[in-house]
Design a protein around this motif. Structure first.
Motif, mmCIF file in Angstrom:
data_model
loop_
_atom_site.group_PDB
_atom_site.id
_atom_site.type_symbol
_atom_site.label_atom_id
_atom_site.label_comp_id
_atom_site.label_asym_id
_atom_site.label_seq_id
_atom_site.Cartn_x
_atom_site.Cartn_y
_atom_site.Cartn_z
ATOM 1 N N TRP A 292 0.817 -1.212 0.000
ATOM 2 C CA TRP A 292 0.000 0.000 0.000
ATOM 3 C C TRP A 292 0.851 1.263 0.000
ATOM 4 C CZ3 TRP A 292 -4.940 0.944 -1.012
ATOM 5 C CH2 TRP A 292 -5.453 2.202 -0.685
ATOM 6 N N CYS B 226 -6.360 -2.949 0.227
ATOM 7 C CA CYS B 226 -7.217 -1.855 -0.233
ATOM 8 C C CYS B 226 -7.158 -0.675 0.726
ATOM 9 C CB CYS B 226 -8.656 -2.338 -0.399
ATOM 10 S SG CYS B 226 -9.377 -3.030 1.091
ATOM 11 N N ARG B 227 -6.281 -0.747 1.701
ATOM 12 C CA ARG B 227 -6.110 0.336 2.671
ATOM 13 C C ARG B 227 -4.754 0.158 3.341
ATOM 14 N NH1 ARG B 227 -6.826 -1.937 7.657
ATOM 15 N NH2 ARG B 227 -7.950 -3.924 7.699
ATOM 16 N N ALA B 228 -4.348 1.164 4.088
ATOM 17 C CA ALA B 228 -3.088 1.078 4.820
ATOM 18 C C ALA B 228 -3.197 0.038 5.926
ATOM 19 C CB ALA B 228 -2.730 2.434 5.422
#
Length: 256
Positions: free
Chosen positions: A154, A248-250
């Motif tokens: 990410w 899909c995110r940190a």
């Protein structure tokens, strides 16, 4: 866990030597592993072949101070029976100020005791702070990364590539657990690979990525070579993304 059981010592030494024979010249160890015993095992394996090996070792975080770092490095050099470590890492971040550790690493490099230095288990914010503390000569960051641990994609891996710093992936087969993954095994069979070989080949397909799979017997080392030689097609990479989704995110950096 190498060098922890005397019964396995001959196999472990032979595995390291087999890797050198095959051109797999990077050997990763640490003062933490078997409390120095792994470094002694490596010394036995590379005896007479030091110049064929790129040697990596790591210091405990509490040994990252101006006083303790040169002492820890000296102990590692003695156990490894060598006059230099090719890449010396801070094993994970501790309480010692990063600027102090950076200065200590630079002194070791200037003295010729190490050729390069780096860190391990540093997340993006840690790396940014490291560079701000003068650590722009950091040569690598060793982190947990594999098909089931894709969080670094990410932000950490893009940041590393932007800085021109390679990443070292430890546990690329998730300490062997991916070797028993049914979907990975099915895909591997269609490619003439084991699940473990496919998992390792995937890590090696990442940009500017070094993989350090543990291999404690010669047959395991030989099997790993197949993953090194293999290139995965875009279709295979896409199929793997369907099984092991990218983040899909940190996600905070994980450790083993």
């Amino acid at each position: 866990m190498m060098a922890e059981n005397p019964v396995r010592r001959t196999s472990e030494v032979n595995a390291l030597r087999r890797g050198i024979d095959l051109g797999l010249s990077l050997i990763d160890t640490a003062e933490m592993y078997a409390e120095g015993g792994a470094e002694e095992l490596v010394a036995e394996a590379i005896s007479g072949r030091r110049d064929e090996v790129f040697l990596v070792s790591k210091a405990y975080p509490w040994n990252g101070s101006a006083r303790e770092l040169p002492l820890a490095c000296a102990r590692s050099l003695k156990r490894l029976k060598t006059d230099r470590i090719d890449l010396y890492l801070l094993h994970w971040r501790g309480d010692v100020p990063l600027a102090e550790t950076v200065a200590g690493m630079e002194r070791l490099r200037d003295a010729g005791h190490i050729r390069h230095w780096g860190v391990s288990n540093f997340d993006t914010a840690d790396m940014q702070e490291l560079v701000a503390a003068g650590g722009w000569r950091c040569a690598a960051n060793q982190v947990l990364y594999n098909l089931t641990r894709r969080g670094p994609e990410w932000d950490l891996l893009p940041w590393m590539r932007q800085q021109g710093m390679p990443t070292m992936a430890y546990s690329p087969v998730e300490q062997g657990r991916l070797a028993g993954h049914s979907e990975l095994a099915h895909m591997g069979t269609s490619l003439g690979l084991t699940a473990a070989q496919l998992a390792l080949a995937w890590v090696l397909s990442r940009p500017e990525m070094i993989a350090i799979p543990k291999a404690a017997d010669p047959a395991h080392v030989t099997a790993n070579l197949r993953a090194v030689e293999l290139g995965l097609t875009p279709a295979v990479l896409s199929d793997l993304d369907q099984i092991f989704a990218p983040p899909c995110r940190a996600v905070s950096l994980q450790m083993l």
